[in-house]
Scaffold this motif. Structure first.
Motif, PDB file in Angstrom:
ATOM      1  N   GLY A 124      37.091 -23.318  17.636  1.00 47.38           N
ATOM      2  CA  GLY A 124      37.572 -23.933  18.870  1.00 47.38           C
ATOM      3  C   GLY A 124      36.411 -24.229  19.800  1.00 47.38           C
ATOM      4  O   GLY A 124      35.258 -24.241  19.386  1.00 47.38           O
ATOM      5  N   GLY A 125      36.737 -24.423  21.060  1.00 44.42           N
ATOM      6  CA  GLY A 125      35.719 -24.759  22.041  1.00 44.42           C
ATOM      7  C   GLY A 125      34.742 -23.631  22.295  1.00 44.42           C
ATOM      8  O   GLY A 125      33.579 -23.851  22.606  1.00 44.42           O
ATOM      9  N   PHE A 126      35.202 -22.400  22.151  1.00 42.16           N
ATOM     10  CA  PHE A 126      34.336 -21.248  22.404  1.00 42.16           C
ATOM     11  C   PHE A 126      33.418 -20.958  21.237  1.00 42.16           C
ATOM     12  O   PHE A 126      32.265 -20.611  21.412  1.00 42.16           O
ATOM     13  CB  PHE A 126      35.177 -20.010  22.722  1.00 42.16           C
ATOM     14  CG  PHE A 126      34.370 -18.770  22.920  1.00 42.16           C
ATOM     15  CD1 PHE A 126      33.691 -18.557  24.112  1.00 42.16           C
ATOM     16  CD2 PHE A 126      34.263 -17.826  21.920  1.00 42.16           C
ATOM     17  CE1 PHE A 126      32.925 -17.409  24.293  1.00 42.16           C
ATOM     18  CE2 PHE A 126      33.506 -16.680  22.099  1.00 42.16           C
ATOM     19  CZ  PHE A 126      32.841 -16.475  23.289  1.00 42.16           C
ATOM     20  N   ALA A 139      37.562  -7.348   9.193  1.00 47.22           N
ATOM     21  CA  ALA A 139      37.661  -7.722  10.602  1.00 47.22           C
ATOM     22  C   ALA A 139      37.488  -9.216  10.767  1.00 47.22           C
ATOM     23  O   ALA A 139      36.873  -9.884   9.935  1.00 47.22           O
ATOM     24  CB  ALA A 139      36.583  -6.994  11.410  1.00 47.22           C
ATOM     25  N   ALA A 140      38.066  -9.743  11.842  1.00 51.69           N
ATOM     26  CA  ALA A 140      37.824 -11.116  12.248  1.00 51.69           C
ATOM     27  C   ALA A 140      36.704 -11.063  13.282  1.00 51.69           C
ATOM     28  O   ALA A 140      36.750 -10.291  14.229  1.00 51.69           O
ATOM     29  CB  ALA A 140      39.080 -11.728  12.852  1.00 51.69           C
ATOM     30  N   VAL A 141      35.683 -11.900  13.104  1.00 49.32           N
ATOM     31  CA  VAL A 141      34.523 -11.875  13.988  1.00 49.32           C
ATOM     32  C   VAL A 141      34.419 -13.225  14.692  1.00 49.32           C
ATOM     33  O   VAL A 141      34.363 -14.261  14.048  1.00 49.32           O
ATOM     34  CB  VAL A 141      33.224 -11.595  13.190  1.00 49.32           C
ATOM     35  CG1 VAL A 141      32.017 -11.555  14.122  1.00 49.32           C
ATOM     36  CG2 VAL A 141      33.346 -10.305  12.402  1.00 49.32           C
ATOM     37  N   LYS A 142      34.413 -13.176  16.017  1.00 50.05           N
ATOM     38  CA  LYS A 142      34.290 -14.395  16.807  1.00 50.05           C
ATOM     39  C   LYS A 142      32.823 -14.589  17.168  1.00 50.05           C
ATOM     40  O   LYS A 142      32.195 -13.722  17.753  1.00 50.05           O
ATOM     41  CB  LYS A 142      35.130 -14.295  18.080  1.00 50.05           C
ATOM     42  CG  LYS A 142      35.168 -15.595  18.877  1.00 50.05           C
ATOM     43  CD  LYS A 142      35.984 -15.400  20.144  1.00 50.05           C
ATOM     44  CE  LYS A 142      37.260 -16.172  20.056  1.00 50.05           C
ATOM     45  NZ  LYS A 142      38.038 -16.108  21.307  1.00 50.05           N
ATOM     46  N   ILE A 143      32.273 -15.728  16.803  1.00 49.39           N
ATOM     47  CA  ILE A 143      30.886 -16.064  17.078  1.00 49.39           C
ATOM     48  C   ILE A 143      30.880 -17.148  18.155  1.00 49.39           C
ATOM     49  O   ILE A 143      31.474 -18.208  17.978  1.00 49.39           O
ATOM     50  CB  ILE A 143      30.164 -16.595  15.818  1.00 49.39           C
ATOM     51  CG1 ILE A 143      30.347 -15.649  14.642  1.00 49.39           C
ATOM     52  CG2 ILE A 143      28.709 -16.871  16.110  1.00 49.39           C
ATOM     53  CD1 ILE A 143      29.679 -14.329  14.760  1.00 49.39           C
ATOM     54  N   SER A 144      30.205 -16.863  19.271  1.00 45.39           N
ATOM     55  CA  SER A 144      30.205 -17.841  20.361  1.00 45.39           C
ATOM     56  C   SER A 144      29.381 -19.065  19.978  1.00 45.39           C
ATOM     57  O   SER A 144      28.427 -18.992  19.216  1.00 45.39           O
ATOM     58  CB  SER A 144      29.666 -17.225  21.651  1.00 45.39           C
ATOM     59  OG  SER A 144      28.303 -16.941  21.514  1.00 45.39           O
ATOM     60  N   ARG A 145      29.749 -20.174  20.550  1.00 48.51           N
ATOM     61  CA  ARG A 145      29.091 -21.440  20.274  1.00 48.51           C
ATOM     62  C   ARG A 145      28.008 -21.638  21.342  1.00 48.51           C
ATOM     63  O   ARG A 145      28.264 -22.223  22.384  1.00 48.51           O
ATOM     64  CB  ARG A 145      30.106 -22.570  20.318  1.00 48.51           C
ATOM     65  CG  ARG A 145      29.616 -23.863  19.727  1.00 48.51           C
ATOM     66  CD  ARG A 145      30.666 -24.957  19.841  1.00 48.51           C
ATOM     67  NE  ARG A 145      31.930 -24.631  19.226  1.00 48.51           N
ATOM     68  CZ  ARG A 145      32.283 -24.972  17.984  1.00 48.51           C
ATOM     69  NH1 ARG A 145      31.437 -25.622  17.233  1.00 48.51           N
ATOM     70  NH2 ARG A 145      33.466 -24.649  17.512  1.00 48.51           N
ATOM     71  N   LEU A 146      26.788 -21.134  21.056  1.00 49.94           N
ATOM     72  CA  LEU A 146      25.691 -21.276  22.009  1.00 49.94           C
ATOM     73  C   LEU A 146      25.141 -22.692  22.001  1.00 49.94           C
ATOM     74  O   LEU A 146      24.698 -23.200  23.004  1.00 49.94           O
ATOM     75  CB  LEU A 146      24.577 -20.272  21.688  1.00 49.94           C
ATOM     76  CG  LEU A 146      25.005 -18.807  21.760  1.00 49.94           C
ATOM     77  CD1 LEU A 146      23.864 -17.924  21.303  1.00 49.94           C
ATOM     78  CD2 LEU A 146      25.430 -18.453  23.159  1.00 49.94           C
ATOM     79  N   GLY A 147      25.131 -23.276  20.865  1.00 47.51           N
ATOM     80  CA  GLY A 147      24.688 -24.652  20.695  1.00 47.51           C
ATOM     81  C   GLY A 147      25.431 -25.207  19.503  1.00 47.51           C
ATOM     82  O   GLY A 147      26.050 -24.475  18.752  1.00 47.51           O
ATOM     83  N   GLU A 148      25.380 -26.455  19.300  1.00 50.60           N
ATOM     84  CA  GLU A 148      26.133 -27.046  18.197  1.00 50.60           C
ATOM     85  C   GLU A 148      25.709 -26.491  16.848  1.00 50.60           C
ATOM     86  O   GLU A 148      26.517 -26.306  15.975  1.00 50.60           O
ATOM     87  CB  GLU A 148      25.975 -28.575  18.204  1.00 50.60           C
ATOM     88  CG  GLU A 148      26.821 -29.238  19.262  1.00 50.60           C
ATOM     89  CD  GLU A 148      28.301 -28.933  19.101  1.00 50.60           C
ATOM     90  OE1 GLU A 148      28.847 -29.079  17.998  1.00 50.60           O
ATOM     91  OE2 GLU A 148      28.929 -28.540  20.086  1.00 50.60           O
ATOM     92  N   THR A 149      24.423 -26.185  16.664  1.00 53.29           N
ATOM     93  CA  THR A 149      23.971 -25.744  15.341  1.00 53.29           C
ATOM     94  C   THR A 149      24.157 -24.258  15.131  1.00 53.29           C
ATOM     95  O   THR A 149      24.310 -23.815  14.011  1.00 53.29           O
ATOM     96  CB  THR A 149      22.487 -26.102  15.139  1.00 53.29           C
ATOM     97  OG1 THR A 149      21.741 -25.497  16.177  1.00 53.29           O
ATOM     98  CG2 THR A 149      22.295 -27.592  15.141  1.00 53.29           C
ATOM     99  N   THR A 150      24.163 -23.441  16.197  1.00 49.84           N
ATOM    100  CA  THR A 150      24.188 -21.999  15.993  1.00 49.84           C
ATOM    101  C   THR A 150      25.554 -21.489  15.560  1.00 49.84           C
ATOM    102  O   THR A 150      25.637 -20.404  15.003  1.00 49.84           O
ATOM    103  CB  THR A 150      23.773 -21.247  17.275  1.00 49.84           C
ATOM    104  OG1 THR A 150      24.630 -21.636  18.351  1.00 49.84           O
ATOM    105  CG2 THR A 150      22.331 -21.500  17.610  1.00 49.84           C
TER     106      THR A 150
END
Length: 156
Positions: A124-126, A139-150
């Motif tokens: 999603g957006g986050f 576990a489900a792991v949420k990875i933040s979107r720091l930049g488009e590639t990360t």
């Protein structure tokens, strides 16, 4: 055969009731423990607020090091960390926040988490949610979107 079936049904019902009673007791103990912790944290916060408002400071407080000033457990501790943040002490406050997070177990070590970037559960957006393991548990792991590639799986 009817007697055996009746006995089996009776034993199953007794076992089920015993398990339900155990679960209720365990849940009651958990709620009681959390209630006591919340009450203790509230009282601690109240004491700290009263002490902060008091114009007379104890001699011990004036000799206290900066390190001890921010040490606390609970939401009051995080509040104390952020009350006096400025550009000069932000790095120190962040280090103290890491210490508090590890003490209260809401900040985990990266070595305790294993990621499986090939199994994307959603995005999603986050950021992106992928499958992982925390100390061996799925576990489900949420990875933040720091930049488009990360936030793309190939970069994990």
């Amino acid at each position: 055969d009817a007697v055996k079936l009746g006995a089996l049904v009776l034993l199953t019902a007794v076992g089920k009731r015993t398990m339900e009673r155990y679960e209720r007791t365990a849940f009651y103990r958990l709620i009681s423990e959390r209630t006591l912790r919340a009450q203790a944290e509230f009282k601690l916060g109240e004491m700290k607020r009263r002490e902060a408002r008091s114009p007379v400071r104890r001699e011990q407080d004036s000799e206290e090091s900066d390190h001890g000033k921010y040490q606390a457990s609970s939401a009051g501790g995080t509040t104390a960390l952020f009350e006096n943040v400025d550009a000069a002490n932000i790095e120190y406050c962040l280090k103290e926040l890491v210490v508090l997070g590890k003490q209260e177990h809401w900040l985990i070590d990266a070595k305790d988490v294993q990621l499986d970037p090939t199994r994307i559960l959603g995005h999603g957006g986050f950021g992106v949610v992928i499958t992982g393991a925390f100390r061996g548990a799925l576990a489900a792991v949420k990875i933040s979107r720091l930049g488009e590639t990360t936030a793309k799986p190939k970069y994990f």
